[in-house]
Scaffold this active site. Structure first.
Site, mmCIF file in Angstrom:
data_model
loop_
_atom_site.group_PDB
_atom_site.id
_atom_site.type_symbol
_atom_site.label_atom_id
_atom_site.label_comp_id
_atom_site.label_asym_id
_atom_site.label_seq_id
_atom_site.Cartn_x
_atom_site.Cartn_y
_atom_site.Cartn_z
ATOM 1 C CG ASP A 1 70.351 4.299 26.564
ATOM 2 O OD1 ASP A 1 70.347 3.445 27.464
ATOM 3 O OD2 ASP A 1 70.424 5.520 26.781
ATOM 4 C CG HIS B 1 73.699 2.946 37.605
ATOM 5 N ND1 HIS B 1 72.409 3.097 38.055
ATOM 6 C CD2 HIS B 1 74.017 4.101 36.973
ATOM 7 C CE1 HIS B 1 71.967 4.308 37.735
ATOM 8 N NE2 HIS B 1 72.925 4.935 37.083
ATOM 9 N NE ARG C 1 67.845 8.157 26.133
ATOM 10 C CZ ARG C 1 68.457 9.121 25.467
ATOM 11 N NH1 ARG C 1 68.861 10.216 26.094
ATOM 12 N NH2 ARG C 1 68.703 9.001 24.182
#
Length: 361
Positions: free
Chosen positions: A143, A285, A187
């Site tokens: 992130d 992912h 995020r």
């Protein structure tokens, strides 16, 4: 400085590319320069909870050049189980922090290197303060939202994966005259979406820091059509909100909620507003498990070496960081207190606007 020490290292929080390169660098610097012993804790702080402690002695034979190319972490990691409120089998929460501190003592560690993000560092620092542990932090998060460092381990690879996805989506979008929507991780910060969108030639980039309207997105797609191009690329960060201000969330087993679904939501809204055929790709992912990029290997190696040097200098409760093309160290408390989201008037936002990319506003 040259007295033989035993230092521990653990990876905590979500995995990312470059973790093994950090471990390799720590072992090389500790063993070759200082003659120290390095042990790796298995599955983050979970390793300290086992009796005997679950760890792996790390030596030069285990950390050859091939290790830098490996994604994930050879030590394992976890992003669950706050040791100060650890979920037990009977549904209760138990403070197990003393067990972790006891595990540190049982291993006879002189210092601990924690590789993690803001959540991991908050817990590790609390443990260090309670137990008098000598802690040094290395920032890793795809992130890239940790304060006081320009880059964290794993971010560059995650951006590269997203750019590659856009490179692959572009020709199929052109072949079928479609709008391709790519949902990426990040995020609560839009760094991956913004960087990948610019590098991947996106027409629209949506990030949580800038509010969007469907009308603005539709206007951009119509403008693209007016130039004679029959397709468009849209990148959306997973934390972008729906029009009613809510986050697109999915509930998983055990009641845990995580981001997911904003790409499909935006795709449907674009189709309704423009009549365009849309397709949605969710990277998820895939951004975490890739072979690390050269830059992530370099940053990881520099961070690992500097972290060991901090231990040699007796400097603890500090995190290594990248600033102005060099490695520095900053107080861990300051790093986790300064959340680094995308600045609405920052250089990459200005770059995107200068390229004619719509940010949805």
């Amino acid at each position: 400085m040259t007295a033989k020490k035993r230092i521990g290292i653990l990876t905590s929080g979500g995995d990312c590319a470059g973790l093994n390169a950090v471990i390799r660098a720590v072992v090389h610097r500790a063993v070759l320069t200082y003659g120290w012993q390095v042990v790796g804790l298995k599955e983050g702080t979970q390793g300290f909870l086992h009796r005997p402690v679950a760890y792996q002695a790390l030596d030069l034979r285990m950390v050859d050049g091939n290790m830098m190319r490996m994604g994930g972490t050879i030590l394992g990691t976890t992003n669950r189980g706050d040791p100060f409120a650890y979920p037990m089998a009977d549904g209760t929460l138990k403070d197990r922090s003393d067990e972790i501190i006891g595990g540190y003592r049982e291993l006879g560690l002189d210092a601990l290197i924690g590789i993690g993000g803001d959540g991991s560092f908050a817990i590790l620092r609390k443990l260090a303060q309670k137990g008098g542990l000598n802690l040094v932090g290395i920032p890793k998060t795809i992130d890239n939202d940790l304060g006081l460092t320009e880059v964290s381990v794993g971010y560059d690879t995650a951006v590269g994966v997203a750019v590659e996805a856009l490179d692959r989506l572009q020709p199929t979008a052109a072949s079928h005259q479609r709008v391709m929507v790519l949902e990426v991780m990040g995020r609560d910060a839009g760094h991956i979406a913004l960087a990948a969108g610019i590098a991947g030639g996106a027409d629209v980039i949506l990030i949580p820091e800038i509010q969007y309207t469907i009308e603005s997105i539709a206007a951009k797609i119509k403008q693209v059509r007016a130039t004679g191009r029959n397709f468009a690329l849209v990148v959306v960060s997973e934390a972008v909100k729906t029009l009613d201000g809510g986050g697109a969330m999915k509930e998983y087993q055990g009641g845990e909620k995580r981001y997911g679904g904003i790409g499909a939501y935006i795709g449907d809204k674009i189709a309704e507003a423009t009549g365009a055929e849309t397709r949605v790709t969710v990277l998820g992912h895939v951004q975490r498990g890739s072979m690390p990029s050269p830059r992530d290997r370099l940053i990881a190696s520099a961070f690992g070496v500097h972290a060991v040097d901090l231990i040699a200098e007796g400097q603890f409760d500090r995190m290594v960081a990248w600033s102005n093309r060099e490695v520095i160290s900053v107080p861990i408390a300051d790093a986790i207190a300064r959340y680094a989201c995308v600045e609405a008037d920052g250089p990459l936002v200005k770059t995107a606007r200068g390229l004619g990319i719509s940010l949805g506003d």
